[in-house]
Design a protein around this motif. Structure first.
Motif, PDB file in Angstrom:
ATOM      1  N   LYS A  61       7.961 -32.003   6.757  1.00 58.18           N
ATOM      2  CA  LYS A  61       8.780 -31.535   5.710  1.00 58.18           C
ATOM      3  C   LYS A  61       8.875 -32.217   4.312  1.00 58.18           C
ATOM      4  CE  LYS A  61      14.052 -30.609   5.449  1.00 58.18           C
ATOM      5  NZ  LYS A  61      13.856 -29.320   5.004  1.00 58.18           N
ATOM      6  N   ILE A  62       8.960 -31.512   3.264  1.00 53.02           N
ATOM      7  CA  ILE A  62       8.983 -32.350   2.124  1.00 53.02           C
ATOM      8  C   ILE A  62      10.352 -33.040   1.922  1.00 53.02           C
ATOM      9  CG2 ILE A  62       8.959 -31.824  -0.549  1.00 53.02           C
ATOM     10  CD1 ILE A  62       7.309 -29.186  -0.048  1.00 53.02           C
ATOM     11  N   PRO A  63      10.255 -34.273   1.530  1.00 49.25           N
ATOM     12  CA  PRO A  63      11.403 -34.989   1.317  1.00 49.25           C
ATOM     13  C   PRO A  63      12.398 -34.299   0.394  1.00 49.25           C
ATOM     14  CG  PRO A  63       9.333 -36.344   1.259  1.00 49.25           C
ATOM     15  CD  PRO A  63       9.174 -35.029   1.276  1.00 49.25           C
ATOM     16  N   ARG A  64      13.694 -34.712   0.532  1.00 50.36           N
ATOM     17  CA  ARG A  64      14.716 -34.029  -0.257  1.00 50.36           C
ATOM     18  C   ARG A  64      14.373 -34.506  -1.737  1.00 50.36           C
ATOM     19  NH1 ARG A  64      19.212 -31.591   0.690  1.00 50.36           N
ATOM     20  NH2 ARG A  64      19.228 -32.177   2.966  1.00 50.36           N
ATOM     21  N   GLU A  72      11.981 -32.397  -3.279  1.00 51.78           N
ATOM     22  CA  GLU A  72      12.301 -31.103  -3.610  1.00 51.78           C
ATOM     23  C   GLU A  72      13.287 -30.838  -4.705  1.00 51.78           C
ATOM     24  OE1 GLU A  72      14.581 -30.085   0.002  1.00 51.78           O
ATOM     25  OE2 GLU A  72      12.855 -29.175   1.032  1.00 51.78           O
ATOM     26  N   THR A  73      14.192 -32.106  -5.188  1.00 47.55           N
ATOM     27  CA  THR A  73      14.801 -32.336  -6.296  1.00 47.55           C
ATOM     28  C   THR A  73      13.949 -32.168  -7.436  1.00 47.55           C
ATOM     29  OG1 THR A  73      16.521 -33.404  -5.002  1.00 47.55           O
ATOM     30  CG2 THR A  73      16.690 -33.464  -7.563  1.00 47.55           C
ATOM     31  N   ASP A  74      12.776 -32.943  -7.417  1.00 45.48           N
ATOM     32  CA  ASP A  74      11.988 -33.240  -8.341  1.00 45.48           C
ATOM     33  C   ASP A  74      11.059 -31.817  -8.800  1.00 45.48           C
ATOM     34  OD1 ASP A  74      12.522 -35.789  -8.890  1.00 45.48           O
ATOM     35  OD2 ASP A  74      10.666 -36.501  -7.685  1.00 45.48           O
ATOM     36  N   PRO A 122      10.739 -22.914 -16.880  1.00 47.50           N
ATOM     37  CA  PRO A 122      10.966 -21.752 -16.157  1.00 47.50           C
ATOM     38  C   PRO A 122       9.585 -20.906 -15.939  1.00 47.50           C
ATOM     39  CG  PRO A 122      12.497 -22.073 -17.675  1.00 47.50           C
ATOM     40  CD  PRO A 122      11.793 -22.824 -18.026  1.00 47.50           C
ATOM     41  N   GLN A 123       8.663 -20.936 -16.785  1.00 50.57           N
ATOM     42  CA  GLN A 123       7.613 -19.975 -16.931  1.00 50.57           C
ATOM     43  C   GLN A 123       6.665 -20.468 -15.695  1.00 50.57           C
ATOM     44  OE1 GLN A 123       8.314 -22.101 -19.286  1.00 50.57           O
ATOM     45  NE2 GLN A 123       6.678 -22.591 -20.675  1.00 50.57           N
ATOM     46  N   LEU A 124       6.876 -21.821 -15.160  1.00 42.81           N
ATOM     47  CA  LEU A 124       5.983 -22.172 -13.868  1.00 42.81           C
ATOM     48  C   LEU A 124       6.285 -21.193 -12.709  1.00 42.81           C
ATOM     49  CD1 LEU A 124       5.982 -25.999 -14.376  1.00 42.81           C
ATOM     50  CD2 LEU A 124       4.191 -24.485 -14.908  1.00 42.81           C
ATOM     51  N   SER A 125       7.420 -21.037 -12.447  1.00 43.80           N
ATOM     52  CA  SER A 125       7.656 -20.093 -11.165  1.00 43.80           C
ATOM     53  C   SER A 125       7.167 -18.762 -11.204  1.00 43.80           C
ATOM     54  CB  SER A 125       9.343 -19.974 -11.368  1.00 43.80           C
ATOM     55  OG  SER A 125      10.040 -19.393 -12.292  1.00 43.80           O
ATOM     56  N   ARG A 126       6.784 -18.175 -12.328  1.00 43.15           N
ATOM     57  CA  ARG A 126       6.217 -17.063 -12.411  1.00 43.15           C
ATOM     58  C   ARG A 126       4.865 -16.861 -12.006  1.00 43.15           C
ATOM     59  NH1 ARG A 126       9.479 -16.763 -17.337  1.00 43.15           N
ATOM     60  NH2 ARG A 126       7.627 -17.022 -18.722  1.00 43.15           N
ATOM     61  N   ILE A 127       4.302 -18.085 -11.941  1.00 44.37           N
ATOM     62  CA  ILE A 127       2.751 -18.287 -11.528  1.00 44.37           C
ATOM     63  C   ILE A 127       2.509 -19.087 -10.414  1.00 44.37           C
ATOM     64  CG2 ILE A 127       0.495 -18.906 -12.883  1.00 44.37           C
ATOM     65  CD1 ILE A 127       1.869 -18.682 -15.611  1.00 44.37           C
ATOM     66  N   PHE A 128       3.128 -20.266 -10.409  1.00 40.52           N
ATOM     67  CA  PHE A 128       3.087 -21.204  -9.337  1.00 40.52           C
ATOM     68  C   PHE A 128       3.877 -21.361  -8.257  1.00 40.52           C
ATOM     69  CE2 PHE A 128       0.746 -22.591 -13.337  1.00 40.52           C
ATOM     70  CZ  PHE A 128      -0.465 -22.760 -12.929  1.00 40.52           C
ATOM     71  N   ARG A 129       3.753 -21.576  -7.081  1.00 40.49           N
ATOM     72  CA  ARG A 129       4.629 -22.082  -6.108  1.00 40.49           C
ATOM     73  C   ARG A 129       4.199 -23.470  -5.771  1.00 40.49           C
ATOM     74  NH1 ARG A 129       4.415 -22.442  -0.342  1.00 40.49           N
ATOM     75  NH2 ARG A 129       2.288 -21.609   0.000  1.00 40.49           N
ATOM     76  N   ILE A 130       4.855 -24.351  -6.280  1.00 37.03           N
ATOM     77  CA  ILE A 130       4.697 -25.852  -6.222  1.00 37.03           C
ATOM     78  C   ILE A 130       4.944 -26.386  -4.617  1.00 37.03           C
ATOM     79  CG2 ILE A 130       5.459 -28.161  -7.047  1.00 37.03           C
ATOM     80  CD1 ILE A 130       6.373 -26.807  -9.641  1.00 37.03           C
ATOM     81  N   ILE A 131       3.824 -27.007  -4.121  1.00 36.46           N
ATOM     82  CA  ILE A 131       4.108 -27.188  -2.714  1.00 36.46           C
ATOM     83  C   ILE A 131       4.758 -28.440  -2.524  1.00 36.46           C
ATOM     84  CG2 ILE A 131       2.324 -27.422  -0.568  1.00 36.46           C
ATOM     85  CD1 ILE A 131       0.860 -25.213  -2.097  1.00 36.46           C
ATOM     86  N   ASP A 132       4.071 -29.491  -3.197  1.00 33.31           N
ATOM     87  CA  ASP A 132       4.203 -31.077  -2.947  1.00 33.31           C
ATOM     88  C   ASP A 132       4.117 -31.981  -4.135  1.00 33.31           C
ATOM     89  OD1 ASP A 132       5.243 -33.417  -1.393  1.00 33.31           O
ATOM     90  OD2 ASP A 132       3.432 -33.177  -0.032  1.00 33.31           O
ATOM     91  N   LYS A 133       4.655 -33.155  -4.275  1.00 34.67           N
ATOM     92  CA  LYS A 133       4.454 -34.146  -5.283  1.00 34.67           C
ATOM     93  C   LYS A 133       3.178 -35.090  -4.680  1.00 34.67           C
ATOM     94  CE  LYS A 133       7.367 -36.596  -7.001  1.00 34.67           C
ATOM     95  NZ  LYS A 133       8.626 -37.681  -7.100  1.00 34.67           N
ATOM     96  N   ILE A 134       2.224 -34.941  -5.481  1.00 35.29           N
ATOM     97  CA  ILE A 134       0.757 -35.692  -4.929  1.00 35.29           C
ATOM     98  C   ILE A 134       0.313 -36.967  -5.476  1.00 35.29           C
ATOM     99  CG2 ILE A 134      -0.100 -33.653  -3.741  1.00 35.29           C
ATOM    100  CD1 ILE A 134      -2.093 -33.215  -6.271  1.00 35.29           C
TER     101      ILE A 134
END
Length: 482
Positions: free
Chosen positions: A23-26, A29-31, A40-52
């Protein structure tokens, strides 16, 4: 967005499988939610999965995008901190655009900007963490690794780019596919003849004064107002109360630090300009030394990988500092020890280098770039092969006669075995592998050529230090295509 390099397209399946297991840490998720909010334009193209990845100047996220042909690909989204200098951001982008995408150098796919938030989109390369694999690489793996790192350095140096932060975490490595990528040009500078136009502008911007022990970081100036694209006048001149440390020295040389009144600068001592200081080889700092103007020189980079000319604040620094860092990486690969150098400040780092390369040699090299180094005791130059083979476990510690500094780094299991086990059964404190395993990995057949190359990369004199082009012509790589 269709320009993802070959070999990156199928990586998302294994990555996604691994990410789904936890599970992704809270806080992550906040970041991610914050990044969607400011761009906002990122949400129309990408599904951000995790901080790496997360550093001083940026945060890197793993994201998935659906392409026009229906396929899904993974990307790395580098979110630069809002206080990043606009010229620094533009210079990093130009490095990626002009020199990236080939010769093991990361390219750029796209860039998003809204006000003072910038996200650089790059192809994602699945890779292993260096600290997890440094002790498990065969000699052939190491040979290929350093070869491809040198190819990347040769390429960027042709463009007059000094990376300034060469380290394993900035050279991504996929062991299974033998893929390599040099990343993160956030601290890059240009040579006087650089082909990257914006790096030429940074030559002036980067001369902003700073404290003696502070990092050289124009990224830390919050001088770019949203909607403002002007470069001039971006560095804020902040007023601060000065506290000048001084010492009162008694006849017994016991010094007591005192502070001068705020906003009051001490008068410089009335001495002849030709007069040398009188605190040399003593436990105090004289007024002559205190009155000297601080020398400004680039110090960007990561502790443990800084070249001697960086540690001694030599003002004239070039691509040779990247070659030194490559040498430190090779030293870790050959010895199985990472990080090899770990110091809390520049003086300790310089001392650690002298422990390997010798105090007399370090002092002589410093003279070539106008620096004087004083060492309280003589440190002999070590044989690099003996050092690396001992640390990896191919030699007996008793036979190596290494300094006490290295004895402290021995693995407790190895020390226990020393009491009653033959040398052939000892384990490497770097990789914890038996002699038989090390021989199977080819470490007993490592040629002298690799240690000769290491010696040339760790040349204390930047003028004579081997270049990337010359290194690729080294006999070690005679059977490889450059």
């Amino acid at each position: 967005m269709e320009a993802a390099p070959t070999g990156q397209r199928s990586s998302h399946q294994s990555v996604e499988k691994g990410r789904s297991r936890h599970k992704i840490p809270r806080d992550v998720e906040t970041d991610i939610a914050y990044l969607y909010e400011v761009l906002p334009q990122l949400s129309r193209i990408f599904r951000i999965i995790d901080k790496i990845g997360e550093g001083t100047f940026s945060t890197v996220y793993l994201a998935e995008a659906q392409m026009t042909d229906g396929s899904r690909r993974m990307f790395a989204l580098k979110h630069l901190i809002p206080t990043s200098h606009p010229v620094r951001i533009a210079a990093e982008l130009q490095c990626l655009t002009v020199a990236g995408g080939t010769e093991n150098v990361m390219g750029v796919t796209y860039c998003f900007r809204k006000e003072h938030h910038v996200v650089i989109v790059m192809p994602y390369m699945e890779h292993q963490t260096f600290v997890d694999i440094v002790g498990s690489l065969s000699f052939e793996d190491v040979k290929h690794y350093i070869f491809h790192l040198l190819k990347a350095l040769r390429h960027i140096h042709k463009f007059g780019i000094i990376h300034r932060d060469i380290k394993p975490t900035n050279f991504l490595f996929n062991q299974q596919r033998r893929e390599y990528t040099l990343v993160d040009f956030g601290l890059a500078q240009g040579t006087p003849d650089t082909q990257i136009e914006l790096l030429k502008e940074l030559l002036g911007v980067d001369k902003a004064p700073r404290s003696v022990f502070g990092e050289k970081n124009i990224n830390g100036t919050n001088s770019h107002k949203p909607g403002t694209d002007k470069v001039e006048g971006l560095l804020l001149k902040t007023k601060r109360e000065e506290v000048i440390p001084r010492k009162i020295v008694s006849s017994k040389h016991r010094s007591v630090p005192v502070r001068a009144p705020l906003n009051q600068k001490p008068k410089p001592p009335a001495v002849s300009p030709m007069l040398t200081c009188n605190c040399f080889m003593t436990d105090r700092v004289c007024n002559i030394c205190l009155s000297r103007k601080q020398q400004v020189a680039p110090r960007a980079g990561t502790p443990g990988f800084r070249a001697p000319e960086v540690l001694t604040k030599c003002p004239n620094q070039g691509t040779a500092i990247d070659m030194w860092s490559a040498g430190v990486i090779l030293l870790s690969l050959l010895s199985g020890r990472y990080p090899f150098f770990k110091a809390s400040d520049d003086l300790i780092a310089l001392t650690q280098i002298m422990t390997i390369r010798g105090s007399r040699e370090t002092k002589e090299a410093a003279k070539t770039f106008g620096k004087s180094i004083v060492c309280s005791r003589d440190l002999p130059r070590l044989d690099l092969r003996i050092l690396c083979e001992t640390l990896r476990g191919l030699r007996s510690w008793d036979d190596a006669s290494l300094p006490a500094e290295f004895q402290a780094s021995r693995n407790p299991a190895e020390v226990k075995q020393d009491a009653g086990s033959p040398a052939k059964k000892r384990m490497s404190s770097g990789s914890l592998r038996s002699i038989a395993e090390l021989q199977e990995m080819g470490w007993d057949k490592a040629p002298d050529d690799v240690y000769d190359l290491l010696d040339k990369l760790l040349d204390l004199n930047p003028v004579t230090r081997i270049t990337a082009s010359k290194a690729l012509q080294h006999p070690l790589f005679k059977d490889m295509t450059t």
